[in-house]
Structure formats: structure tokens, C-alpha cells
Write a protein that holds these residues in place. Structure first.
Motif, PDB file in Angstrom:
ATOM      1  N   TRP A  61       0.809  -1.217   0.000  1.00 31.36           N
ATOM      2  CA  TRP A  61       0.000   0.000   0.000  1.00 31.36           C
ATOM      3  C   TRP A  61       0.846   1.271   0.000  1.00 31.36           C
ATOM      4  O   TRP A  61       0.324   2.363   0.074  1.00 31.36           O
ATOM      5  CB  TRP A  61      -0.937   0.005   1.213  1.00 31.36           C
ATOM      6  N   VAL A  62       2.157   1.148  -0.058  1.00 33.01           N
ATOM      7  CA  VAL A  62       3.002   2.344  -0.059  1.00 33.01           C
ATOM      8  C   VAL A  62       2.938   3.006  -1.429  1.00 33.01           C
ATOM      9  O   VAL A  62       3.080   2.360  -2.454  1.00 33.01           O
ATOM     10  CB  VAL A  62       4.465   1.975   0.282  1.00 33.01           C
ATOM     11  N   VAL A  63       2.713   4.310  -1.434  1.00 35.22           N
ATOM     12  CA  VAL A  63       2.646   5.041  -2.701  1.00 35.22           C
ATOM     13  C   VAL A  63       4.043   5.126  -3.299  1.00 35.22           C
ATOM     14  O   VAL A  63       4.974   5.591  -2.649  1.00 35.22           O
ATOM     15  CB  VAL A  63       2.085   6.462  -2.472  1.00 35.22           C
ATOM     16  N   ARG A  74       6.231   5.711   6.780  1.00 37.86           N
ATOM     17  CA  ARG A  74       5.937   6.036   8.178  1.00 37.86           C
ATOM     18  C   ARG A  74       4.443   5.945   8.454  1.00 37.86           C
ATOM     19  O   ARG A  74       4.020   5.497   9.520  1.00 37.86           O
ATOM     20  CB  ARG A  74       6.452   7.440   8.503  1.00 37.86           C
ATOM     21  N   ARG A  75       3.644   6.383   7.471  1.00 39.01           N
ATOM     22  CA  ARG A  75       2.185   6.365   7.643  1.00 39.01           C
ATOM     23  C   ARG A  75       1.686   4.926   7.764  1.00 39.01           C
ATOM     24  O   ARG A  75       0.847   4.610   8.607  1.00 39.01           O
ATOM     25  CB  ARG A  75       1.534   7.063   6.454  1.00 39.01           C
ATOM     26  N   GLN A  76       2.220   4.031   6.917  1.00 40.06           N
ATOM     27  CA  GLN A  76       1.805   2.623   6.986  1.00 40.06           C
ATOM     28  C   GLN A  76       2.206   1.996   8.321  1.00 40.06           C
ATOM     29  O   GLN A  76       1.471   1.178   8.881  1.00 40.06           O
ATOM     30  CB  GLN A  76       2.408   1.805   5.836  1.00 40.06           C
ATOM     31  N   ASP A 103      14.152   5.745  11.764  1.00 40.09           N
ATOM     32  CA  ASP A 103      12.890   6.492  11.880  1.00 40.09           C
ATOM     33  C   ASP A 103      11.724   5.551  12.201  1.00 40.09           C
ATOM     34  O   ASP A 103      10.876   5.854  13.046  1.00 40.09           O
ATOM     35  CB  ASP A 103      12.599   7.242  10.578  1.00 40.09           C
ATOM     36  N   VAL A 104      11.670   4.418  11.492  1.00 42.06           N
ATOM     37  CA  VAL A 104      10.597   3.449  11.731  1.00 42.06           C
ATOM     38  C   VAL A 104      10.706   2.894  13.150  1.00 42.06           C
ATOM     39  O   VAL A 104       9.701   2.747  13.855  1.00 42.06           O
ATOM     40  CB  VAL A 104      10.647   2.315  10.688  1.00 42.06           C
ATOM     41  N   ALA A 105      11.933   2.595  13.588  1.00 40.15           N
ATOM     42  CA  ALA A 105      12.138   2.067  14.939  1.00 40.15           C
ATOM     43  C   ALA A 105      11.663   3.054  15.999  1.00 40.15           C
ATOM     44  O   ALA A 105      11.098   2.655  17.033  1.00 40.15           O
ATOM     45  CB  ALA A 105      13.609   1.732  15.156  1.00 40.15           C
ATOM     46  N   LYS A 106      11.846   4.357  15.742  1.00 40.28           N
ATOM     47  CA  LYS A 106      11.407   5.376  16.699  1.00 40.28           C
ATOM     48  C   LYS A 106       9.889   5.332  16.869  1.00 40.28           C
ATOM     49  O   LYS A 106       9.370   5.442  17.988  1.00 40.28           O
ATOM     50  CB  LYS A 106      11.842   6.758  16.205  1.00 40.28           C
ATOM     51  N   ILE A 107       9.166   5.149  15.754  1.00 41.78           N
ATOM     52  CA  ILE A 107       7.703   5.037  15.817  1.00 41.78           C
ATOM     53  C   ILE A 107       7.303   3.790  16.597  1.00 41.78           C
ATOM     54  O   ILE A 107       6.419   3.822  17.451  1.00 41.78           O
ATOM     55  CB  ILE A 107       7.106   4.988  14.394  1.00 41.78           C
ATOM     56  N   LEU A 108       7.969   2.684  16.302  1.00 41.56           N
ATOM     57  CA  LEU A 108       7.611   1.411  16.922  1.00 41.56           C
ATOM     58  C   LEU A 108       7.882   1.415  18.425  1.00 41.56           C
ATOM     59  O   LEU A 108       7.135   0.828  19.203  1.00 41.56           O
ATOM     60  CB  LEU A 108       8.363   0.266  16.243  1.00 41.56           C
TER      61      LEU A 108
END
Length: 438
Positions: A61-63, A74-76, A103-108
Motif C-alpha cells: 500500500w506504499v505510494v 511512516r504512515r503505513q 525512523d521506523v524504529a522510533k515510531i515502533l
């Protein structure tokens, strides 16, 4: 018991799709390889040690645009942490740690959901040492796997099961059908649920469940008795600026799996769109009965029979080859034909339990088969001598015994299915047709 949902996240080219295919290989029927949208290959089921869970590959689903690529990822990830029970964060040992991984790890790390850090592409012992740098992400021990060869995936599956919550009883009575209202955002799901329930709150019973489960409402008035599986407004979105299509599909997966009949809402003012097709394909893959509701019919100017027929034909053409399902033109706001939706959902549910006697089935089907036999292959004639319904199946399933079953192709199976539908009421209900050696 609801299925657990596992989301695979990570930056591009780390092997998400390869791992997805590896995990779902025991249920290839769910991961469709036939022509269709890309999302056909992004949802599947995995079975391991007697337990089953659903897997979603967020990469589908990533654009695909360089300008917004990182924001889309990041949105996904944000949506996955909202909707899933467990996240597999995939990194690439051969390319090493990147800023996007950080960056992804920071969200997680900020989420409350269980995370498994999966170090992929460990194709030999040398790459296993490269996985050590991913300790910097602060997500625990990296689980080394090679999605391409399957190395380490058994240990990964054991770890997944240990972190997934055990299935809990939902406190629901057995034998009562479950109707799920699904559809893309703004199709009118909340409105029709409110129209179903109405003002008489004392008649419905809320069933308590965790925030990550579908919400059930008992509806037992006007001669009906069923559970309503609610996908609208199940939980707060935490102000995520999400991709609505991805969000609606993620949310629909759980509701569809936990239902017997799916009420698919389509916006009459916009027609059938790609999101509607994605959700329809989820319904089809899970073998659920279907009622299509064209909502907001009160807003359409042309309500002539010609307009209705044109709209119906457009829906069935997009959803072919499965076209034997009811389509109801309704309005949740004015409550036009709302009762008809409930009646049809109940009838479609009853069609799932249809039992056809073996004698009657053979009396009807064998003359049809004799008049239109399967086409010969390599000069060999195919003969079907006997057929019966398989007892105890989730949906009506029929077996036809032939001398050369391997030569009977999908178009002839569809022919047999259509003839069964012509002679018995299977409206809105999927059918399985099997060909076996006599």
C-alpha cells in the motif's frame, strides 16, 4: 475466536513480500496469484503448530513516489501499530542500518504493540554477524532469517506464537449468525448500524471485548437474532493522517474473518471503486456470504429501473465470476429498504446451511453433465459418473467423481457451480466444487 493480525513493516527492498510468501505458503489459496490488483497478494493466513494468524504486507500500500516515499512508509507503520496485534519489523543485513530504519524504529518504540525485529537476508554465517548493528534500534534481539531460503523462519514462527495473545472466548452464544458491515470510509457503515439498532437500546446487548477485537452487538427484535460485527469507529485513530484505503482494508480483515455474512456498503454517489473491490476480494478469499448494499440511494436523481439495472450490471461485471449475490438499493438516513437488508442477510446465511440429498443431486446434475460433458483432452473422453455434497463443511461443497479429474479445468467447474445455483437456492453464498478420481 478472532484471528490475530500480524503486520510486516520495513523500508523498500528488505524482503517483506518474500517473507510474506514464506509465512503464508501453507495457505496459497488465500494468496491469490491470478490477475487482479496488487493487493491480492498482500493478505494471507499462516498456520503453525495448530494455530492460525493473518498476515498483512504493508508494502503493497506504499505510494511509489520518490517525493513522498518515506512519509508513506511512516504512515503505513503508524496504521499497522494501530490495527495489528504484532508487528514484524524487517531490516536488511546485507545493506545495513539506514536512517529510514531508525525512523521506523522510533515510531515502533513509542507504540504499545509487541514488536519482533527480523534481520533478513542472513543467507550464510557471515551475514549473521552483520545483524549485531541492529541492536542500536533498541528493539531487542534481531531474529536472523533468510526469507528466500526459509532459514530461521521456524524459530521466527515460534517466537510469533509466543508473543500473540491466546484466542479468548468472546462470550458469544453458539449458533447465532454474525453479520459484518464493511466498506470503504464514508460509505455509510456507521449510519446503517445506527439505523439497524435504532432507539431501543434495551434490546441490544453489548459484548465486552479487547480494543483490538471487533465489537459485537446482539440484535434480537422484529424476528431477527444475530450479532452485528461493527467495523465503524472500533477505535480511535490517534490523529494518524492515514492512507484511508489501507486503513479500511486493515480494519475490514478482522471483521470479515469474524463473520458469517458480510454486508458490503457501496456509495451510490461514487459507484464501485478500487477500495470496494479490495474488500470484496477479502470476503471472497475468506468464503463469506455476501449482501451488497448500494447506500445513499436517496441522493441519486435518476432512480429509474434502467438506472438500477445499469448499476447492478456494473457491480456484477466488476465482481465476476461470482455474481450470484443480492444487491439492495437503500438509504441509511431515510431507512429506505433497511429491513430488506436484514431479511436478505438472514436468507443468505440460511443458504450456507443448505443440504441437498445425494439422490436428488444426481437426478438433476447427471443429465446436465451428459448433455454437456467436459471437453475431451488429447483424444481422451472425460466421464463424470457420480456426485454428492460433502457433509460438515463451512460452505456448501460438492464433489464430482470422474475418470480423469486432472483434465477438468476451472471453466467447467464454474459451469457445474452455475447449474447447482440454477436448481437450488444458493443466492449470496459461495460454493466449492471438487473433482476427484472415481
Amino acid at each position: 475466536m478472532s484471528n490475530n493480525l500480524v503486520a510486516i513493516v520495513g523500508r523498500p527492498n528488505v524482503g517483506k513480500s518474500t517473507l510474506f510468501n514464506r509465512l503464508t505458503q501453507s495457505r496459497r489459496a488465500i494468496v491469490s496469484e491470478q490477475a487482479g490488483t496488487t493487493r491480492d497478494r498482500q493478505y494471507g493466513k499462516c498456520e503453525w503448530n495448530g494455530r492460525e494468524f493473518s498476515v498483512v504486507d504493508t508494502g503493497g500500500w506504499v505510494v511509489n513516489s520518490d517525493d513522498i516515499f518515506e512519509d508513506a512508509i511512516r504512515r503505513q507503520v503508524l496504521i499497522a501499530t494501530e490495527e495489528a496485534d504484532l508487528v514484524l519489523f524487517l531490516v536488511d543485513t546485507q545493506n545495513g542500518l539506514t536512517d529510514l530504519d531508525a525512523d521506523v524504529a522510533k515510531i515502533l518504540r513509542r507504540s504499545q504493540i509487541p514488536i519482533i525485529l527480523v534481520a533478513n537476508k542472513v543467507d550464510d554465517g557471515r551475514h549473521q554477524y552483520y545483524a549485531a548493528e541492529f541492536y542500536k534500534l533498541g528493539l531487542g534481539d534481531p531474529q536472523c532469517v533468510s526469507a528466500a531460503t526459509g532459514s530461521g523462519t521456524g524459530d521466527l514462527l515460534d517466537l510469533i506464537l509466543s508473543k500473540l495473545p491466546e484466542g479468548k472466548s468472546e462470550g458469544l452464544e453458539d449458533g447465532i449468525p454474525r453479520f459484518a458491515v464493511v466498506g470503504r470510509p464514508n460509505a455509510g457503515k456507521s449510519s446503517i448500524i445506527n439505523a439497524f439498532i435504532g432507539e431501543e437500546r434495551n434490546i441490544v446487548t453489548e459484548i465486552a471485548g479487547t480494543t483490538r477485537d471487533s465489537i459485537y452487538t446482539r440484535y434480537d427484535k422484529f424476528g431477527f437474532d444475530f450479532y452485528l460485527v461493527d467495523t465503524a469507529g472500533i477505535r480511535r485513530k490517534n490523529k494518524v493522517s492515514e492512507d484511508l484505503e489501507f486503513y479500511s482494508v486493515m480494519r475490514s480483515i478482522r471483521a470479515i474473518e469474524n463473520s458469517d455474512v458480510c454486508i458490503l456498503m457501496i456509495d451510490a454517489t461514487r459507484g464501485i471503486e478500487a477500495q470496494d473491490m479490495n474488500i470484496f476480494q477479502l470476503i471472497q478469499k475468506n468464503n463469506k456470504s455476501l449482501v451488497v448494499v448500494v447506500n445513499k440511494w436517496d441522493l441519486v436523481e435518476d432512480k429509474s429501473q434502467i438506472a438500477i439495472k445499469t448499476f447492478e450490471n456494473a457491480i456484477r461485471e466488476r465482481m465476476a465470476p461470482f455474481v450470484d449475490f443480492p444487491i439492495i438499493f437503500a438509504s441509511a438516513v431515510t431507512k429506505q429498504r433497511i429491513f430488506k437488508v436484514l431479511e436478505m442477510a438472514k436468507q443468505v446465511y440460511l443458504n450456507r446451511t443448505a443440504k441437498i440429498g445425494t439422490t436428488k443431486l444426481n437426478e438433476v446434475m447427471l443429465p446436465i453433465i451428459e448433455a454437456t460433458p467436459p471437453p475431451s483432452v488429447k483424444g481422451k473422453y472425460i466421464k463424470i459418473k457420480y456426485c454428492s455434497q460433502i457433509p460438515g463443511t463451512q460452505i456448501p461443497s460438492f464433489v464430482f467423481y470422474a475418470n480423469l479429474p486432472q483434465y477438468i479445468k476451472e471453466p467447467y467447474k464454474r459451469f457445474l457451480e452455475n447449474k447447482i445455483r440454477e436448481n437450488w437456492s444458493m443466492h449470496g453464498c459461495p460454493i466449492n466444487v471438487f473433482i476427484r478420481q472415481k
